[in-house]
Every structure is written in structure tokens, then in C-alpha cells.
Scaffold this motif. Sequence first.
Motif, PDB file in Angstrom:
ATOM      1  N   ASN A 176       3.799  -4.194   4.919  1.00  0.00           N
ATOM      2  CA  ASN A 176       2.370  -4.321   4.680  1.00  0.00           C
ATOM      3  C   ASN A 176       2.077  -4.786   3.266  1.00  0.00           C
ATOM      4  O   ASN A 176       2.879  -4.582   2.347  1.00  0.00           O
ATOM      5  CB  ASN A 176       1.674  -2.973   4.903  1.00  0.00           C
ATOM      6  N   VAL A 223       1.471   1.300   8.724  1.00  0.00           N
ATOM      7  CA  VAL A 223       1.841   1.517   7.328  1.00  0.00           C
ATOM      8  C   VAL A 223       2.734   2.723   7.063  1.00  0.00           C
ATOM      9  O   VAL A 223       3.242   2.868   5.949  1.00  0.00           O
ATOM     10  CB  VAL A 223       0.579   1.644   6.439  1.00  0.00           C
ATOM     11  N   VAL A 240      -1.622  -5.348   0.587  1.00  0.00           N
ATOM     12  CA  VAL A 240      -3.067  -5.289   0.412  1.00  0.00           C
ATOM     13  C   VAL A 240      -3.464  -6.125  -0.799  1.00  0.00           C
ATOM     14  O   VAL A 240      -2.657  -6.353  -1.712  1.00  0.00           O
ATOM     15  CB  VAL A 240      -3.585  -3.842   0.226  1.00  0.00           C
ATOM     16  N   PRO A 266       0.817  -1.216   0.000  1.00  0.00           N
ATOM     17  CA  PRO A 266       0.000   0.000   0.000  1.00  0.00           C
ATOM     18  C   PRO A 266       0.848   1.261   0.000  1.00  0.00           C
ATOM     19  O   PRO A 266       1.995   1.252   0.449  1.00  0.00           O
ATOM     20  CB  PRO A 266      -0.796  -0.123   1.303  1.00  0.00           C
ATOM     21  N   THR A 323      -6.232   5.279   0.432  1.00  0.00           N
ATOM     22  CA  THR A 323      -5.760   4.007   0.971  1.00  0.00           C
ATOM     23  C   THR A 323      -5.906   3.991   2.485  1.00  0.00           C
ATOM     24  O   THR A 323      -6.396   3.020   3.068  1.00  0.00           O
ATOM     25  CB  THR A 323      -4.291   3.774   0.580  1.00  0.00           C
ATOM     26  N   SER A 371      -0.368  -7.049   7.749  1.00  0.00           N
ATOM     27  CA  SER A 371       0.759  -6.286   8.272  1.00  0.00           C
ATOM     28  C   SER A 371       1.592  -7.194   9.166  1.00  0.00           C
ATOM     29  O   SER A 371       1.035  -7.966   9.955  1.00  0.00           O
ATOM     30  CB  SER A 371       0.264  -5.081   9.078  1.00  0.00           C
ATOM     31  N   TRP A 416      -6.049  -6.843   3.962  1.00  0.00           N
ATOM     32  CA  TRP A 416      -4.848  -6.134   4.408  1.00  0.00           C
ATOM     33  C   TRP A 416      -4.080  -7.012   5.387  1.00  0.00           C
ATOM     34  O   TRP A 416      -4.641  -7.570   6.314  1.00  0.00           O
ATOM     35  CB  TRP A 416      -5.262  -4.817   5.070  1.00  0.00           C
ATOM     36  N   LEU A 420      -8.255   1.387   4.635  1.00  0.00           N
ATOM     37  CA  LEU A 420      -7.694   0.508   5.650  1.00  0.00           C
ATOM     38  C   LEU A 420      -8.337   0.771   7.018  1.00  0.00           C
ATOM     39  O   LEU A 420      -8.588  -0.165   7.782  1.00  0.00           O
ATOM     40  CB  LEU A 420      -6.178   0.691   5.731  1.00  0.00           C
ATOM     41  N   ILE A 439      -9.538  -2.043  -2.100  1.00  0.00           N
ATOM     42  CA  ILE A 439      -8.801  -2.919  -1.188  1.00  0.00           C
ATOM     43  C   ILE A 439      -9.799  -3.805  -0.445  1.00  0.00           C
ATOM     44  O   ILE A 439     -10.734  -3.319   0.193  1.00  0.00           O
ATOM     45  CB  ILE A 439      -7.973  -2.098  -0.178  1.00  0.00           C
TER      46      ILE A 439
END
Length: 362
Positions: free
Chosen positions: A77, A67, A79, A30, A37, A92, A90, A41, A87
Motif C-alpha cells: 500500500n 493494509v 498513501v 501507511p 490512518t 493498494s 490511497w 482510509l 491522507i
Amino acid sequence: MSTDESRFESDPDEIVAEPGLPAGWAIEAPDPSDRFTLARLTQLLRDHERSGRGWAASGVDDVLVEVSEAGLRTRENVVVRDRSGEIQAWGSVHDRAGGRMLFVHIVSRQLPEGLGRSCSDVLVEWAVGQAQAVGSARGLGVQQIDTGAFADDDRQHRWLAAAGFTQVRTWWQMSRPVTPDEAELVPSTELWETDKARFRTVRRAGDGMPDEDDLRGVHEVLEGAFVDHFNSWEETFDEFLHRLREDPGHRWDHWWLAEVDLGDGNGASPVGALIGTVSESSGGPDGSYVSYLGVLETARGRGVAMGLLHTIIADAASRDRDRVGLEVDADSSTGADGLYVAMGWKTKYVTQSWHRDVPVEA
């Protein structure tokens, strides 16, 4: 490898060559500078919270912890976008400490089971690849992935179990109301004493930054206090500071030390530490949160933990906050939950830890 260098693989295509997604769907890193974005998220995270526990508390600052460019030394991260560019999932990862990697795993609640499961599988495959990269950079044979789930999130449990994760721990997320009169609970939140211990905030230098010796004292106390606790991993002082300063609720004046003379000829020494943060609220008063509370075994039974808790309660009241939250291991044998309940904390919701050990190729 320099401590300023990331141990992660930044290109998701190097890890997930054939993601198994529908035609036109894509996996990518991302852009943290893109406000759309960040908004998406944040929406996914809040929907995830509502589905798992009934309400949402996170905001864009919590997303930025994961992020933003500032966190790229220890985080990575990815996506999943559908064919329209929206998106839908997600992931991370956070290089938390030697041997332990945290994994955030969120899939849109609007997707049907099969498509959602495909997105979940892609995120897990990517996380496994990152675990291998981190473990290899650290010279490990096995890298643990540690992820969480709300206790009532059956979809998340189903997908994690199918992906090789095991549910290993339960955590009570507790909260205690704070009333204005509790500002007088201790003589001063900056420094107060009993006949057994002294409680104070970490010292500040002329530039307003905390004294490094005090910060190291906090780190050493917490490392010592948690050495035998579930899933404890040694964390360097630099890793410790970097991670805690990323928290959007971080405040230096929410760090406290407890000191006791143990009769060893060294005078009063740090034996307890509490790190608090701010829990900001958009619809009412803010709260305080006990991120860490530790007492060395040699000093237990002297009222150190209770004194530190009284301090953060009084501090919260003095700042017009209406609650103090904390997390406690439901499976711990230390009896900490008994102290919290006796002091007014009640369980608000329950979370779980799920782990998977990933072999690292030499």
C-alpha cells in the motif's frame, strides 16, 4: 523466492523518485496500526463508493484486508499526504495470481481536478513499478494491472484512460431478497440430494477446520470451471486459500460442494462448488454473498448451479439474512445471467474492469 516473501517493493521512493506533487506533499507507506490512518482510509473508501454508486457499504474491516500486517505477503500500500499530513489518496496492489495484479485506486473527492489528477498519476506510477517488481519476481515478460471502477464514475474513467488503461469488461452487481420461509427451500443446507446430484458443506475435521481434500476439491472445480472464462489466471491452492481467508466475510461453513456420478467408475465426484461470504450491515440484517460459483462443463445441465444457489438462499434465510448478492459478467456467453434473473436476482449497480499490460524488464 519463498511463498512467504512479498514480491513487491516496500519503499515507494524506490519506485516514484519525483512524484510531481505540490511542495510539502509526500508519498509513503501507511501505518496499519495507526487508528487515525485506518479511519481516514475508511472515509476515503466510503466517499469513493458514494460518488461512484450512490451509497457506501465498506468499513474498517475492508480497509484492513488491504493494509494489515497479515496481508503483506501478497499486498502493498501507499498513501499521498498533503502538507498538513492529511491522507488525500490511497493505492493498494494485490499479487493475485501469476500474471495478474489487482490495483485499488482512490483519490479524495474534495480535491480539484488538477490536483486530484496529479495524485492519481502518482498512484498509477507506483502501481506500474510494483507490476514490474512482481512480474520480474515471477519471471514474466508482461504483468497485467487489473483495476475496477463504478460504471457512473466519469472521473475515474477519465484518469484511467489517460494513464493507459483500457475498459475491458462490464459486471452486473446483483441482489436477491430472501424471505424467512425460504429456509425450507432445501431439506438441509448441510446435505441434501436430488436424483442427479448431492449437495453438501465441506467436511470438517475434529478441530473444526475443513477437510483439506474437500478444499482441494473446491479449488480444482473452480479452476476447471473458469479456465475458459474472461481473464482467468491459474492460481495455486495456497494462493487460493490465503486470498479467500483474508475476506472479512469468510466463513468455512459457507463453502459447498456438489457431487455427481458421471458414470466413469469413480463414484460421486465434485463437479460444482459455491463459496459464500457474509455481507455485514450496520443498519439492518446481514446478507450472504456468492463469491464463487462454478460447475464443470461435464456436469452442466443437471441442475447443479440451481441446487447450489437454492442452498445458499436457504442458508441465508435460516440465519435471518434478508438478501443474497453476486456478480455476473455482463458480456459472458454462458447465459448465467438468465439463471440469476429467473431465480429473482436484479442488478443493483454496475462496475467495470480496466486493464493495462506492463512490460517487465528481463
